[in-house]
Design a protein around this motif. Structure first.
Motif, PDB file in Angstrom:
ATOM      1  N   THR A  87     -68.179 -57.128  46.904  1.00 25.68           N
ATOM      2  CA  THR A  87     -68.609 -57.376  45.528  1.00 25.68           C
ATOM      3  C   THR A  87     -69.568 -56.273  45.085  1.00 25.68           C
ATOM      4  O   THR A  87     -70.244 -55.664  45.913  1.00 25.68           O
ATOM      5  N   GLY A 136     -65.974 -62.340  51.365  1.00 26.79           N
ATOM      6  CA  GLY A 136     -65.986 -62.916  50.027  1.00 26.79           C
ATOM      7  C   GLY A 136     -65.880 -61.858  48.948  1.00 26.79           C
ATOM      8  O   GLY A 136     -66.418 -60.757  49.092  1.00 26.79           O
ATOM      9  N   GLU A 172     -66.494 -62.710  45.532  1.00 30.06           N
ATOM     10  CA  GLU A 172     -67.121 -63.217  44.315  1.00 30.06           C
ATOM     11  C   GLU A 172     -68.556 -63.614  44.625  1.00 30.06           C
ATOM     12  O   GLU A 172     -68.803 -64.445  45.505  1.00 30.06           O
ATOM     13  N   ARG A 210     -68.303 -65.312  37.049  1.00 36.76           N
ATOM     14  CA  ARG A 210     -67.114 -65.374  37.888  1.00 36.76           C
ATOM     15  C   ARG A 210     -66.209 -64.174  37.638  1.00 36.76           C
ATOM     16  O   ARG A 210     -66.125 -63.667  36.519  1.00 36.76           O
ATOM     17  N   GLU A 213     -59.063 -64.198  39.002  1.00 37.65           N
ATOM     18  CA  GLU A 213     -58.302 -64.388  40.231  1.00 37.65           C
ATOM     19  C   GLU A 213     -57.697 -63.087  40.743  1.00 37.65           C
ATOM     20  O   GLU A 213     -57.754 -62.787  41.943  1.00 37.65           O
ATOM     21  N   GLU A 239     -60.370 -60.947  42.385  1.00 37.45           N
ATOM     22  CA  GLU A 239     -60.812 -61.506  43.662  1.00 37.45           C
ATOM     23  C   GLU A 239     -59.777 -61.240  44.755  1.00 37.45           C
ATOM     24  O   GLU A 239     -60.124 -60.847  45.886  1.00 37.45           O
ATOM     25  N   VAL A 265     -60.377 -59.108  48.259  1.00 36.56           N
ATOM     26  CA  VAL A 265     -60.471 -59.856  49.506  1.00 36.56           C
ATOM     27  C   VAL A 265     -59.303 -59.630  50.457  1.00 36.56           C
ATOM     28  O   VAL A 265     -59.506 -59.411  51.670  1.00 36.56           O
ATOM     29  N   ASP A 299     -64.401 -66.596  52.088  1.00 33.16           N
ATOM     30  CA  ASP A 299     -65.396 -67.262  51.250  1.00 33.16           C
ATOM     31  C   ASP A 299     -64.857 -67.270  49.823  1.00 33.16           C
ATOM     32  O   ASP A 299     -64.940 -66.263  49.109  1.00 33.16           O
ATOM     33  N   THR A 300     -64.275 -68.400  49.407  1.00 32.04           N
ATOM     34  CA  THR A 300     -63.661 -68.469  48.082  1.00 32.04           C
ATOM     35  C   THR A 300     -63.683 -69.892  47.550  1.00 32.04           C
ATOM     36  O   THR A 300     -63.679 -70.851  48.318  1.00 32.04           O
ATOM     37  N   ARG A 313     -61.264 -70.526  45.158  1.00 32.21           N
ATOM     38  CA  ARG A 313     -59.923 -70.586  44.562  1.00 32.21           C
ATOM     39  C   ARG A 313     -58.867 -70.878  45.622  1.00 32.21           C
ATOM     40  O   ARG A 313     -58.779 -70.186  46.641  1.00 32.21           O
ATOM     41  N   VAL A 372     -56.558 -67.862  46.404  1.00 31.72           N
ATOM     42  CA  VAL A 372     -57.160 -66.861  47.288  1.00 31.72           C
ATOM     43  C   VAL A 372     -57.177 -67.386  48.723  1.00 31.72           C
ATOM     44  O   VAL A 372     -56.875 -66.645  49.667  1.00 31.72           O
ATOM     45  N   ASP A 426     -65.620 -72.741  51.401  1.00 36.89           N
ATOM     46  CA  ASP A 426     -65.660 -72.994  49.958  1.00 36.89           C
ATOM     47  C   ASP A 426     -67.027 -73.549  49.582  1.00 36.89           C
ATOM     48  O   ASP A 426     -67.353 -74.688  49.915  1.00 36.89           O
TER      49      ASP A 426
END
Length: 286
Positions: free
Chosen positions: A28, A62, A64, A72, A75, A78, A82, A99-100, A102, A105, A119
């Motif tokens: 990120t 992760g 995000e 945020r 999708e 991300e 990832v 680490d999500t 969604r 993902v 999550d």
């Protein structure tokens, strides 16, 4: 009950004779302590492999940021961040956690070689998450969560933070079980720093035994968080920057390990890897 028995085992993952160390790779530009450092896929994979050499048992990837105030990402972005990193680390034999929040993902990360879904919403952010994890037969970290932090530290009011977090986590575990996730693949996380002030985080750390009463392996993610900055600053000083909180993080890791945590999630691995091994040696001497 011995600390080792309280620690538990997560089906589908390796077994360790001590508290496991989960290293963090944030792909990120805006994470609170290391945003932008590992944003490139090659750099992120290299960093993950370095964490393993430093003593990480798992690597949590992760794409995000979940820091307070973070917006945020969509999708597509991300997934772009990832999946190549998960695939690269898994191909090197690393036990990878994604680490999500969604489901899409999580599904694609598991297909790319991830072994665990972490999550922070405990399945609340995406209604499809629980069924996706259940269908894949994957282990699932259920964190205590009261909503997105885009507006700040939302709903951080508690009459009794330990009792309320335990009760809310129990309700989430029940929902995850009802959604088909196997009971031996559920991990709980008290969500330090998420809708919690420093006194709440410290109270939860002081009562990890109450969280252990949920009967699930426990993940403690205290690394570099705000409450450590407040503790280190004292009543008058300014909190040290996030990257200057690693010794304090290792102290929490030792405390968590001593109280039976299954794993600790940290940015700087070496000191925590040493700390959990010392904690295990002390247990062995009892």
């Amino acid at each position: 009950m011995s600390t080792e028995r309280r620690r538990g085992h997560v089906a589908g993952l390796p077994t360790w004779d001590r508290c496991a160390v989960m290293g963090v790779v944030n792909v990120t530009p805006d994470s609170f302590s290391d945003g932008g450092r590992w944003f490139d896929t090659t750099a992120a994979v290299k960093h993950g492999l370095h964490l393993v050499t430093e003593g990480a048992d798992l690597v949590d990837v992760g794409g995000e940021s979940t820091r307070p105030g973070a917006s945020r990402v969509d999708e597509t972005e991300e997934l772009k961040r990832v999946i190549p990193v998960v695939r690269g680390l898994a191909s090197e034999g690393v036990t990878v956690s994604v680490d999500t929040m969604r489901a899409s993902v999580a599904e694609q990360a598991l297909a790319a070689g991830a072994a665990l879904v972490n999550d922070v919403s405990g399945g609340l952010a995406d209604p499809a998450m629980i069924s996706a994890v259940a269908a894949a037969g994957a282990p699932f970290v259920v964190m205590h969560w009261r909503g997105f932090l885009e507006g700040g530290n939302v709903r951080g009011t508690y009459a009794d933070v330990v009792s309320e977090v335990v009760d809310e986590l129990r309700a989430r575990v029940d929902a995850v079980l009802a959604g088909g996730v196997s009971p031996d693949r559920i991990v709980v996380d008290p969500g330090l720093g998420f809708s919690k002030d420093s006194e709440h985080d410290l109270a939860l750390l002081a009562h990890l035994d109450r969280l252990g009463g949920l009967g699930r392996p426990l993940l403690v993610a205290a690394s570099r968080k705000r409450f450590l900055g407040h503790v280190l600053a004292g009543p008058e000083g300014a909190p040290p920057p996030a990257r200057e909180r690693d010794a304090a993080t290792a102290a929490v890791s030792a405390l968590a390990a001593h109280q039976g945590a299954w794993a600790v999630r940290v940015h700087e691995v070496r000191a925590t890897a040493d700390a959990v091994r010392v904690a295990r040696a002390v247990e062995g001497a009892q």
